[in-house]
Write a protein that holds these residues in place. Sequence first.
Motif, PDB file in Angstrom:
ATOM      1  N   VAL A 120       7.202 -85.642 -66.163  1.00 53.37           N
ATOM      2  CA  VAL A 120       8.652 -85.570 -66.068  1.00 53.37           C
ATOM      3  C   VAL A 120       9.047 -84.154 -65.907  1.00 53.37           C
ATOM      4  CG1 VAL A 120       8.447 -88.001 -65.763  1.00 53.37           C
ATOM      5  CG2 VAL A 120      10.248 -86.874 -67.126  1.00 53.37           C
ATOM      6  N   ARG A 121       9.660 -83.840 -66.856  1.00 47.02           N
ATOM      7  CA  ARG A 121      10.192 -82.269 -66.965  1.00 47.02           C
ATOM      8  C   ARG A 121       9.946 -82.096 -66.158  1.00 47.02           C
ATOM      9  NH1 ARG A 121      12.586 -81.505 -72.780  1.00 47.02           N
ATOM     10  NH2 ARG A 121      12.112 -79.260 -71.662  1.00 47.02           N
ATOM     11  N   GLN A 122       7.570 -81.542 -66.224  1.00 44.29           N
ATOM     12  CA  GLN A 122       7.685 -79.911 -65.769  1.00 44.29           C
ATOM     13  C   GLN A 122       7.048 -80.539 -63.659  1.00 44.29           C
ATOM     14  OE1 GLN A 122       3.781 -80.012 -64.150  1.00 44.29           O
ATOM     15  NE2 GLN A 122       3.072 -81.840 -65.170  1.00 44.29           N
ATOM     16  N   ARG A 123       7.160 -82.021 -63.513  1.00 47.72           N
ATOM     17  CA  ARG A 123       6.963 -82.193 -62.217  1.00 47.72           C
ATOM     18  C   ARG A 123       7.954 -82.286 -61.011  1.00 47.72           C
ATOM     19  NH1 ARG A 123       3.354 -83.287 -58.211  1.00 47.72           N
ATOM     20  NH2 ARG A 123       3.261 -85.165 -57.373  1.00 47.72           N
ATOM     21  N   THR A 124       7.405 -81.879 -60.211  1.00 44.84           N
ATOM     22  CA  THR A 124       9.115 -81.316 -59.091  1.00 44.84           C
ATOM     23  C   THR A 124       8.972 -81.670 -58.121  1.00 44.84           C
ATOM     24  OG1 THR A 124       9.551 -79.220 -60.329  1.00 44.84           O
ATOM     25  CG2 THR A 124       9.732 -79.780 -58.184  1.00 44.84           C
ATOM     26  N   GLN A 125       9.917 -82.679 -57.741  1.00 44.82           N
ATOM     27  CA  GLN A 125       9.570 -83.618 -55.932  1.00 44.82           C
ATOM     28  C   GLN A 125      11.202 -83.565 -55.303  1.00 44.82           C
ATOM     29  OE1 GLN A 125       6.103 -85.980 -54.293  1.00 44.82           O
ATOM     30  NE2 GLN A 125       5.909 -83.407 -54.838  1.00 44.82           N
ATOM     31  N   PHE A 126      11.414 -83.342 -54.725  1.00 44.11           N
ATOM     32  CA  PHE A 126      12.156 -83.730 -54.198  1.00 44.11           C
ATOM     33  C   PHE A 126      13.251 -82.259 -54.647  1.00 44.11           C
ATOM     34  CE2 PHE A 126      11.370 -87.722 -53.996  1.00 44.11           C
ATOM     35  CZ  PHE A 126      11.940 -87.655 -51.922  1.00 44.11           C
ATOM     36  N   GLY A 127      12.661 -81.590 -54.746  1.00 39.48           N
ATOM     37  CA  GLY A 127      13.602 -80.168 -54.801  1.00 39.48           C
ATOM     38  C   GLY A 127      12.949 -80.485 -56.298  1.00 39.48           C
ATOM     39  N   ALA A 128      13.331 -80.721 -57.650  1.00 36.63           N
ATOM     40  CA  ALA A 128      13.727 -80.762 -58.370  1.00 36.63           C
ATOM     41  C   ALA A 128      12.974 -81.978 -59.241  1.00 36.63           C
ATOM     42  CB  ALA A 128      15.389 -81.877 -58.442  1.00 36.63           C
ATOM     43  N   PRO A 168      16.237 -83.369 -68.284  1.00 31.24           N
ATOM     44  CA  PRO A 168      17.047 -82.599 -67.479  1.00 31.24           C
ATOM     45  C   PRO A 168      18.509 -83.150 -67.008  1.00 31.24           C
ATOM     46  CG  PRO A 168      15.466 -82.252 -66.109  1.00 31.24           C
ATOM     47  CD  PRO A 168      14.771 -82.819 -67.048  1.00 31.24           C
ATOM     48  N   LYS A 169      19.651 -82.379 -66.816  1.00 33.84           N
ATOM     49  CA  LYS A 169      21.438 -83.388 -66.162  1.00 33.84           C
ATOM     50  C   LYS A 169      20.810 -83.087 -64.446  1.00 33.84           C
ATOM     51  CE  LYS A 169      24.469 -81.784 -69.281  1.00 33.84           C
ATOM     52  NZ  LYS A 169      24.313 -82.897 -69.697  1.00 33.84           N
ATOM     53  N   GLY A 170      21.410 -84.463 -63.964  1.00 35.46           N
ATOM     54  CA  GLY A 170      20.967 -84.101 -62.776  1.00 35.46           C
ATOM     55  C   GLY A 170      22.275 -85.489 -62.176  1.00 35.46           C
ATOM     56  N   ILE A 224      11.425 -84.431 -62.135  1.00 40.09           N
ATOM     57  CA  ILE A 224      11.839 -85.801 -61.551  1.00 40.09           C
ATOM     58  C   ILE A 224      11.833 -86.513 -62.736  1.00 40.09           C
ATOM     59  CG2 ILE A 224       9.824 -85.847 -60.216  1.00 40.09           C
ATOM     60  CD1 ILE A 224       8.524 -87.674 -62.047  1.00 40.09           C
ATOM     61  N   GLY A 225      12.511 -86.207 -63.806  1.00 39.62           N
ATOM     62  CA  GLY A 225      12.828 -86.235 -65.220  1.00 39.62           C
ATOM     63  C   GLY A 225      14.631 -85.977 -64.680  1.00 39.62           C
ATOM     64  N   SER A 226      15.024 -85.573 -63.751  1.00 33.20           N
ATOM     65  CA  SER A 226      16.150 -85.342 -63.639  1.00 33.20           C
ATOM     66  C   SER A 226      16.850 -86.566 -63.030  1.00 33.20           C
ATOM     67  CB  SER A 226      16.919 -84.042 -62.974  1.00 33.20           C
ATOM     68  OG  SER A 226      16.026 -84.246 -61.291  1.00 33.20           O
ATOM     69  N   PHE A 227      16.164 -87.539 -62.040  1.00 32.86           N
ATOM     70  CA  PHE A 227      16.345 -88.582 -61.682  1.00 32.86           C
ATOM     71  C   PHE A 227      16.742 -89.943 -62.534  1.00 32.86           C
ATOM     72  CE2 PHE A 227      13.327 -87.162 -58.415  1.00 32.86           C
ATOM     73  CZ  PHE A 227      14.342 -86.218 -57.383  1.00 32.86           C
ATOM     74  N   GLN A 228      17.380 -90.523 -62.414  1.00 38.62           N
ATOM     75  CA  GLN A 228      18.627 -91.882 -63.606  1.00 38.62           C
ATOM     76  C   GLN A 228      17.781 -92.865 -63.393  1.00 38.62           C
ATOM     77  OE1 GLN A 228      22.314 -92.870 -62.016  1.00 38.62           O
ATOM     78  NE2 GLN A 228      23.211 -92.095 -64.082  1.00 38.62           N
ATOM     79  N   ALA A 229      16.314 -93.149 -62.858  1.00 41.81           N
ATOM     80  CA  ALA A 229      15.805 -94.505 -62.326  1.00 41.81           C
ATOM     81  C   ALA A 229      14.709 -94.117 -63.716  1.00 41.81           C
ATOM     82  CB  ALA A 229      14.937 -94.464 -60.971  1.00 41.81           C
ATOM     83  N   VAL A 230      14.117 -93.110 -63.191  1.00 47.85           N
ATOM     84  CA  VAL A 230      12.857 -91.888 -64.287  1.00 47.85           C
ATOM     85  C   VAL A 230      13.511 -92.325 -65.817  1.00 47.85           C
ATOM     86  CG1 VAL A 230      11.515 -89.921 -65.029  1.00 47.85           C
ATOM     87  CG2 VAL A 230      12.077 -90.492 -62.823  1.00 47.85           C
ATOM     88  N   LYS A 231      14.721 -91.678 -65.888  1.00 46.02           N
ATOM     89  CA  LYS A 231      15.578 -91.460 -67.302  1.00 46.02           C
ATOM     90  C   LYS A 231      15.403 -92.636 -68.149  1.00 46.02           C
ATOM     91  CE  LYS A 231      18.545 -87.397 -66.810  1.00 46.02           C
ATOM     92  NZ  LYS A 231      19.709 -86.857 -66.368  1.00 46.02           N
ATOM     93  N   HIS A 232      16.301 -93.637 -66.899  1.00 44.16           N
ATOM     94  CA  HIS A 232      16.193 -95.122 -67.917  1.00 44.16           C
ATOM     95  C   HIS A 232      15.227 -95.536 -68.411  1.00 44.16           C
ATOM     96  CE1 HIS A 232      21.167 -94.449 -66.209  1.00 44.16           C
ATOM     97  NE2 HIS A 232      20.440 -94.337 -66.461  1.00 44.16           N
TER      98      HIS A 232
END
Lengths: 413, 328
Positions: free
Chosen positions: B220-228, A409-411, B230-238
Amino acid sequence: MDLDFTAEERAFGQRARAWLAAHVPAAPLPSLETEAGFAAHREWERELAADRWSAVSWPEEYGGQGAGLVKWLLFEEEYHAAGAPGRVSQNGISLLAPTLFDHGTAEQRARVLPAMATGEVIWAQAWSEPEAGSDLASLRSTARRTAGGWLLGGQKAWSSRAAFADRAFGLFRREPYEAGAGASGPGRDGAPASPEPHQGLVYLMFSLRADGVTVRPVGRLDGRPAFAEIFLDDVFVPDEDVIGEPGQGWRIAMSTTGNERGLTLRSPGRFLATADRLARRWRAQGDPQDTALRDRVADAVIGARAYELFTWASASRLAAGETLGAESSLNKVFWSEHDIATHETALDLLGAEGELTDGGGGADGGGGGAAGPAYDWLDGYVFSLAGTIYAGTNEIQRDIIAERLLGLPKGRR
Amino acid sequence: MRFALDAGQREFARSLDAMLTAADTLAVTRAWGAGDHAPGRAVWQRLADAGVFALAVPQEYEGLGPLPAETAVAFVELGRHAVAGPAVETVAAAALLSRLAALGETASAERFLPALASGGTSATLTLPDGGPYAVDPHVADIVLAVDEAGLRLAPGHARVRRSLDPARRLAAPLPGGEPLAKGPSVTEAARHATRWAALATAAQSLGVGLALLDRTVAHVRQRTQFGAPIGSFQAVKHRLADVLVALEFARPLVFGAALTMAPGDVAAAKVATSDAAYGAARAALQLHGAIGYTAEFDLALWLTRARVLRSAYGGPGLWRGRVVTAWE
């Protein structure tokens, strides 16, 4: 599945090799980031063009040989293996020319491409601005409508080759903003339409010698003026130098950035030749007990071969009618980091000699048996350091990989 | 030049994937590790029926090969599904006996190759510079050993050791047994077998890495933390972007090595896939968090497999040395 070339492709590669063996200068040209070196490299472009080797993939009418992707890749492999000079026309050939083929008019192609092929006109890229780097769409330089054309205003930054180039191509914000096709509608509260940053941009070409243009060369890390700032004060650009529809500049530019990140900017030939040179130097003077360094030499060889094979796979997909999209971001991250690691390894191998910039040990005089003129490892190192920054930083590429290839997802950036 | 899997190769991969998915292979692998080998033997026979073990066997010995590219296609799927058992070893044994036959020593080829191809016999082996242990010798039908004296059929194996990989057991072949061949042809055949073992291991590692990435992206697409997510966090994405880069540049090395079987290409494939799969494992564990650190969660099957394949048939240092120095 095979890695075999046709007899015709092999003959093309041999023809390129023979031409290069007869023409590549025995002594290296001065750095193309100096005035004398720029002129020498321009002359080399003319020599290439005289026998149609400067842009082999272009149609013959523009000075090319109509070579397909496979032949172009074979040419590149021969070119770098021969130790031929860097390409001062790279920006024009790999970025502007593909844009003109896709979005330009026949008149523009006929006017621009032949002079690009011969090096008569050398192009600089004018995209980044002091406040618009990775967030390119936030650019502020303007193109104001005037009779018969546009007036440019503002400032461009980090413009490669601009210190000595003749013309530049870039993106400008159309002013005043006109809602056209694809623009957002009126604001919710009835306020006038406010443009999205990607809208209302104009892609155009302009002369760096025009009235109102001031070019201030900027030294890169080693002091050489590899890029420049461009100040624009009511610079007139005729309508004939606008590429595509005014306002559609972003879409047009994005088709170019795919080229920049993808295989047309950095062919495998360059990395194969460099890794080969490094491996030979290591065999000639490396300490066999230093397996840590040996492992890094191995990684340079492995990375170059991986990039070569990845490129053949991409070329096969293109030949089968597929397109390459966000995959070019994989490419860009890989080659840019590979290039730095290879040069770092070479400098570590060179040791104390590796820091000399005045023709000392930093230049590889072919001691490892490399073909062609000397290779300057230190110059290559400084050049490689820019690779993870230009053409979209690797952080931006990783966002693209994660979102478009992995579907994350975009963030917030 | 067409460096892409052809329609037949893609269909082969799809059919193996479908078969291994339907066979509930992860449960089969866990059973194998717990000492229940019957379900694993059934999967083995289905793989053999699909032709997997015939790919390294020449046609004159009732095989389909040698077909290294198809072997690589198959082992990517074996890796993706975490298949247990001495599959790499059986392919390497087939390559060893095939090369011996090509060098004029046909007796062992006639005796073993048809059954290796059909799935009737499984093999394990040790090779020079490949470490002292054979994989799953307590289950394999034959245990081959190559050492200074030549090639022999070992009379059994020493104490069975457990591996970090819960589905894997290791043991050294016992000394003695029946001599099968000796001399320079064994040395040459062992080198050939090492190349096939490295290719199959590399392909398997690639599959392991791809499975780890798939599972982690889904997590990471379905695991939510801090209301989002976690796959939307740049550290995880990179981190995951880097995993994909490494895998996608290891993949062409595997198929390039399969096409050329050149020593340098095989070595490059072994190094790059080991690193890419191990990198995928580290990222997968980190991004799953504590659940990934548990033995009961299926991720463990690939996490531990990525680690042990890195050292199989020689570690990264050995193979990097083979990239830059002459190795035949």
